[in-house]
Design a protein around this motif. Structure first.
Motif, short mmCIF file in Angstrom:
data_model
loop_
_atom_site.label_atom_id
_atom_site.label_comp_id
_atom_site.label_asym_id
_atom_site.label_seq_id
_atom_site.Cartn_x
_atom_site.Cartn_y
_atom_site.Cartn_z
N THR A 143 -20.72 -26.40 8.65
CA THR A 143 -20.56 -26.72 7.23
C THR A 143 -19.53 -25.84 6.55
N SER A 144 -19.58 -24.53 6.79
CA SER A 144 -18.64 -23.62 6.13
C SER A 144 -17.21 -23.88 6.58
N LEU A 145 -17.02 -24.23 7.85
CA LEU A 145 -15.67 -24.52 8.34
C LEU A 145 -15.15 -25.84 7.79
N ARG A 146 -16.04 -26.78 7.54
CA ARG A 146 -15.61 -28.03 6.89
C ARG A 146 -15.11 -27.71 5.48
N SER A 147 -15.76 -26.80 4.83
CA SER A 147 -15.31 -26.39 3.50
C SER A 147 -13.92 -25.77 3.57
N GLN A 148 -13.68 -24.95 4.60
CA GLN A 148 -12.35 -24.36 4.77
C GLN A 148 -11.30 -25.43 5.04
N MET A 149 -11.67 -26.46 5.77
CA MET A 149 -10.73 -27.56 6.04
C MET A 149 -10.31 -28.26 4.76
N VAL A 150 -11.28 -28.49 3.88
CA VAL A 150 -10.97 -29.14 2.61
C VAL A 150 -10.08 -28.25 1.77
N GLN A 151 -10.39 -26.96 1.72
CA GLN A 151 -9.59 -26.02 0.93
C GLN A 151 -8.18 -25.90 1.49
N ALA A 152 -8.03 -26.08 2.80
CA ALA A 152 -6.71 -26.00 3.42
C ALA A 152 -5.91 -27.29 3.25
N GLY A 153 -6.48 -28.29 2.55
CA GLY A 153 -5.75 -29.53 2.30
C GLY A 153 -5.69 -30.47 3.47
N LEU A 154 -6.69 -30.44 4.35
CA LEU A 154 -6.64 -31.28 5.55
C LEU A 154 -7.02 -32.73 5.29
N VAL A 155 -7.74 -33.01 4.19
CA VAL A 155 -8.17 -34.41 3.95
C VAL A 155 -6.97 -35.35 3.80
N PRO A 156 -5.99 -35.05 2.93
CA PRO A 156 -4.83 -35.95 2.86
C PRO A 156 -3.99 -35.95 4.13
N LYS A 157 -3.92 -34.79 4.82
CA LYS A 157 -3.15 -34.74 6.07
C LYS A 157 -3.78 -35.62 7.14
N LEU A 158 -5.09 -35.51 7.29
CA LEU A 158 -5.78 -36.33 8.28
C LEU A 158 -5.73 -37.81 7.90
N SER A 159 -5.78 -38.09 6.61
CA SER A 159 -5.69 -39.48 6.16
C SER A 159 -4.35 -40.09 6.53
N SER A 160 -3.30 -39.29 6.44
CA SER A 160 -1.96 -39.79 6.81
C SER A 160 -1.86 -40.09 8.30
N LEU A 161 -2.68 -39.41 9.13
CA LEU A 161 -2.65 -39.63 10.57
C LEU A 161 -3.39 -40.89 11.00
N LEU A 162 -4.12 -41.52 10.08
CA LEU A 162 -4.82 -42.75 10.43
C LEU A 162 -3.83 -43.86 10.81
N ALA A 163 -2.61 -43.74 10.32
CA ALA A 163 -1.59 -44.74 10.68
C ALA A 163 -1.06 -44.55 12.09
N ASP A 164 -1.29 -43.35 12.67
CA ASP A 164 -0.83 -43.05 14.03
C ASP A 164 -1.93 -43.45 15.01
N GLU A 165 -1.68 -44.48 15.78
CA GLU A 165 -2.72 -45.00 16.67
C GLU A 165 -3.18 -43.95 17.68
N GLY A 166 -2.26 -43.06 18.12
CA GLY A 166 -2.61 -42.05 19.10
C GLY A 166 -3.56 -40.99 18.56
N GLN A 167 -3.47 -40.71 17.25
CA GLN A 167 -4.30 -39.65 16.65
C GLN A 167 -5.39 -40.22 15.74
N ARG A 168 -5.50 -41.53 15.67
CA ARG A 168 -6.40 -42.15 14.69
C ARG A 168 -7.85 -41.78 14.94
N GLN A 169 -8.29 -41.86 16.20
CA GLN A 169 -9.72 -41.64 16.47
C GLN A 169 -10.14 -40.21 16.15
N LEU A 170 -9.34 -39.24 16.60
CA LEU A 170 -9.68 -37.84 16.33
C LEU A 170 -9.69 -37.56 14.83
N SER A 171 -8.68 -38.07 14.13
CA SER A 171 -8.62 -37.86 12.68
C SER A 171 -9.83 -38.46 11.99
N MET A 172 -10.22 -39.64 12.44
CA MET A 172 -11.35 -40.32 11.82
C MET A 172 -12.66 -39.56 12.05
#
Length: 789
Positions: free
Chosen positions: A378-407
């Motif tokens: 849980t605490s590391l998920r909070s760090q991911m959000v603070q590091a701005g990973l939500v929009p970055k991971l969302s942008s990777l949904l368009a990449d078929e190779g990285q889609r599953q991991l990002s999701m």
């Protein structure tokens, strides 16, 4: 044919007696097996000594690919290799054709072998030698390890050439002198030359690539030595950067001074050169340690030497191949709790966030896999959000190779309610809805629908999901395919008030049509839950119940044991929702549902969820005269409510209190019973408080004066029990009645603490729409006053 080698007696003659051709099992190469017959002649030409030796030569075919002309290549091989007789051109061509079309598989013969990838060595640009190493000259190379640094580098480089060929490792293993000398030189001289240290570590890395040789590497304590090397190199890097910063600040302070500028530029070029060599050394040392970490005991030793902190520190580097090794190592370590905690402590997530996204495909994939491992915390998920990973991971949904991991990572982040709202602004939901639409009638990926279900639980996300024809598309898919998970998503959407809930008016009929015995129980549960959420004032529930004949179904499902508890609970919740309508409440009362609810309450009295929802149904029904009379006069529901009035569950207590207040308002007889029960409860609480106070006085006499009088004086009415106690020490019921009638409030004694007994408030304008609609600070709806009866 003759072949006289340099440095040999000129009277030594060798003859090659034929050869056999084969292909290399793991590389695109021809293997030539031949026998050499050597004869030493006397002065008169007579044969003195004869010797025969079997030899092997490997011809690597770097230019061989699917488009290569094997006939031309076969002729070229025969022309350049004097060991192959021209008559074997056809045989060479057949072998080349086989190599050209062979597919590499992980067969049973290769399961215990790890292939050493050429990429493992390509970046190394240490000492390049023109000479080609020979396994027969290994003793000469060992002798070079006892010379000066340059000769040591040359000897180590030649041995490294041999070690790069996996076929030579077994023979090198037998030469203990060579391996011992390499380990000794590394241990004694690694600080003197980065090239020497890198080359020797590469030799042992070749051994570490095979599990059966790990004992050898451990025997020479190469792993511990590599840990010391890495730690030392990281400290050197800090010193380099510190020195470089000093010169940069000096140059910036005196920008006119050209000498300082040139000195800074020179230092920077030197730093870049040193950094390149250092990163080669770090990379091979970490590769070796990563191979040894197959043994968890060895990995634990590395962890005790602070390997996680070292790796996280290296994540700041720019070399992508080094970063790939580091992130792979961290990914392997992250499956253990202690290592994960170390990564949290060193803010590894913040450093890894800069690698998402990156152009290096394998590095990006490995980084996402590491983040996925860490996202379970849980605490590391909070760090991911603070590091701005939500929009970055969302942008990777368009990449078929990285889609599953990002999701998968986004799914873990979406589990926390505080982070759900961030997805509405991250351009994530439109991509997810497009992916849902593109699935057509095919089965949807579990990761995709799970993420959508979580996001639908947030009001802002729900509005984005339902925008346009989003809800219509989801309903169409759910009803056509009987998709339980999509219906679960729709159920989450239906719980939000506002414009989103109004969209469901067009689909109430479709949902009601699914409530039948023919449909699967899981699907019906979600449909019932969705309908139960539709607390819409404009919805004619009576018409829905009649048109789809739902009353018999609902009554039948209230029988204990007739269905799964989840289904029965959803039926109760739906009854609570439709009971807000007068005509529906009357229809349900006439059907005999109230006795069925009481019977269910008896059967499920240990289940707080059931009890709370059934009591809420009674609460809704006492608002309507027809159902109120049935509940008060024809059932024992008020008695059950009195028993539950002091339940341990706070939600149950709130709903019971409010329901009993309404019953007491309309029925004098039940009002007296409820009043008496409340009096008994408060009296027992009062006596318990007094008893506890007397015990406290006995344990802490210093709180009172010599005469037993409290130092607190008469400020608190609770400290003046003589004002309302009778002679026998029990609270007088007359006092309780006076208090209810507001008479004590005029004296001023109880005005400050009146709500501690029977709180009262005016009738609320609106009823709560669910059993959980009561706030802890909410007052009761009705007042116990004799004037109102």
């Amino acid at each position: 044919m003759e072949n006289v080698q340099a440095g040999e007696p000129r009277y030594l003659k060798r003859r090659v007696k034929g050869c056999t051709l084969d292909v290399h099992p793991s590389e695109r190469a021809l293997v030539i097996q031949y026998e050499v017959e050597a004869t030493i002649l006397g002065e008169m030409g007579e044969a003195m000594v004869g010797e025969r030796k079997e030899c092997q030569k490997i011809i690597r075919l770097k230019s061989l690919n699917t488009n290569t002309d094997t006939s031309s290549l076969a002729r070229k091989v025969v022309e350049e290799c004097r060991l192959i007789h021209p008559s074997k051109v056809r045989e060479v061509e057949q072998l080349l054709f086989y190599l050209q079309n062979r597919k590499h598989t992980n067969g049973a013969d290769n399961q215990d072998k790890k292939r050493i990838s050429p990429r493992d060595f390509a970046p190394y640009t240490g000492v390049e030698l023109d000479e080609e190493a020979s396994i027969s000259s290994i003793d000469e190379y060992v002798e070079l390890l006892y010379e000066d640094i340059q000769e040591k580098i040359r000897g180590a480089t030649l041995i490294f050439q041999l070690a790069r060929n996996p076929d030579n490792l077994e023979e090198l293993l037998q030469n203990e002198a060579a391996l011992g000398a390499l380990a000794r030189v590394l241990r004694e001289d690694w600080k003197q030359s980065v090239d020497l240290a890198t080359t020797i570590v590469y030799v042992f890395f070749c051994f570490s690539s095979f599990s059966q040789f790990h004992g050898l590497v451990t025997q020479f304590k190469i792993g511990a030595l590599c840990m010391n090397i890495i730690e030392h190199e990281l400290k050197r890097h800090d010193l380099w950067q510190e020195e470089l910063q000093k010169k940069k600040r000096a140059y910036e302070e005196f920008s006119e001074n050209q000498t300082l500028r040139k000195e800074h530029e020179k230092s920077f070029r030197k730093y870049q050169s040193l950094l390149t060599k250092q990163e080669q050394l770090l990379r091979v040392a970490l590769c070796l340690l990563l191979n040894l970490a197959e043994d968890t005991r060895t990995e634990l030793k590395m962890r005790n030497k602070n390997i996680v902190h070292m790796l996280v520190k290296i994540v700041d580097r720019e070399d992508e191949e080094l970063l790939l090794v580091v992130v792979s190592f961290l990914k392997k370590l992250s499956i253990f709790l202690e290592n994960k905690n170390d990564m949290a402590e060193t803010l590894a997530v913040e450093k890894l966030a800069r690698l998402v996204p990156c152009e290096h495909e394998e590095l990006l994939t490995t980084t996402l896999r590491l983040l996925l491992n860490l996202s379970f915390d849980t605490s590391l998920r909070s760090q991911m959000v603070q590091a701005g990973l939500v929009p970055k991971l969302s942008s990777l949904l368009a990449d078929e190779g990285q889609r599953q991991l990002s999701m998968c990572i986004l799914y873990h982040i979406s589990m926390d309610d505080r982070f759900k709202s961030m997805f509405a602004d991250a351009d994530c939901i439109p991509q997810l809805m497009k992916m849902v639409y593109d699935c057509g009638e095919e089965k949807m990926d579990a990761e995709l629908i799970s993420l959508c279900i979580n996001l639908a639980a947030n009001k802002s996300n729900a509005q984005v999901i339902c925008a346009g024809n989003g809800l219509k598309m989801l309903m169409k898919r759910a009803l056509k395919l009987k998709d339980v998970l999509v219906m679960k998503m729709i159920r989450n959407l239906s719980q939000h008030s506002g414009p989103t809930k109004s969209l469901f008016l067009d689909h109430v009929g479709d949902l009601a049509a699914q409530i039948s015995e023919e449909e699967s129980e899981e699907f019906v549960i979600e449909c019932l839950g969705t309908m139960a959420n539709l607390t819409i004032s404009d919805l004619d529930w009576a018409l829905v119940l009649r048109e789809y004949n739902l009353v018999p179904y609902l009554k039948d499902k209230l029988k204990p044991g007739c269905a799964e508890d989840d289904l029965i609970l959803e039926v109760v919740i739906l009854i609570g929702t439709v009971s807000m309508d007068d005509s529906c409440a009357a229809m349900l009362a006439k059907s005999g549902i109230i006795p069925a609810l009481i019977q269910l309450l008896n059967a499920q009295q240990e289940d707080d969820e059931f009890v709370c929802q059934i009591v809420y149904v009674f609460y809704q029904m006492v608002f309507h005269k027809a159902t109120r009379d049935v509940i008060i006069k024809d059932t024992q529901a008020p008695a059950y409510l009195i028993d539950l009035m002091h339940d341990n569950n706070a939600e149950i207590r709130k709903v019971c209190d409010n329901t009993l207040d309404i019953i007491a308002e309309y029925d004098e007889e039940w009002g007296k019973k409820i009043q008496t029960e409340k009096f008994r409860w408060y009296n027992s609480q009062w006596l318990e408080m007094v008893e506890n106070r007397q015990m406290d006085e006995a344990e802490e006499p210093f709180l009172y004066g010599e005469d037993g009088e409290s130092f607190m004086g008469n400020d608190d009415i609770l400290e003046r029990p003589d004002l309302f106690y009778t002679a026998d020490g029990i609270i007088s019921p007359d006092f309780y009645s006076d208090f209810q009638n507001g008479e004590l409030g005029q004296t001023g004694y109880m005005s400050s603490a009146s709500e501690q007994f029977v709180p009262s408030a005016k009738l609320a304008a609106d009823r709560p729409v669910s059993a959980y609609g009561f706030r802890p600070d909410e007052h009761f709806f009705y007042n116990y006053s004799t004037d109102s009866r």
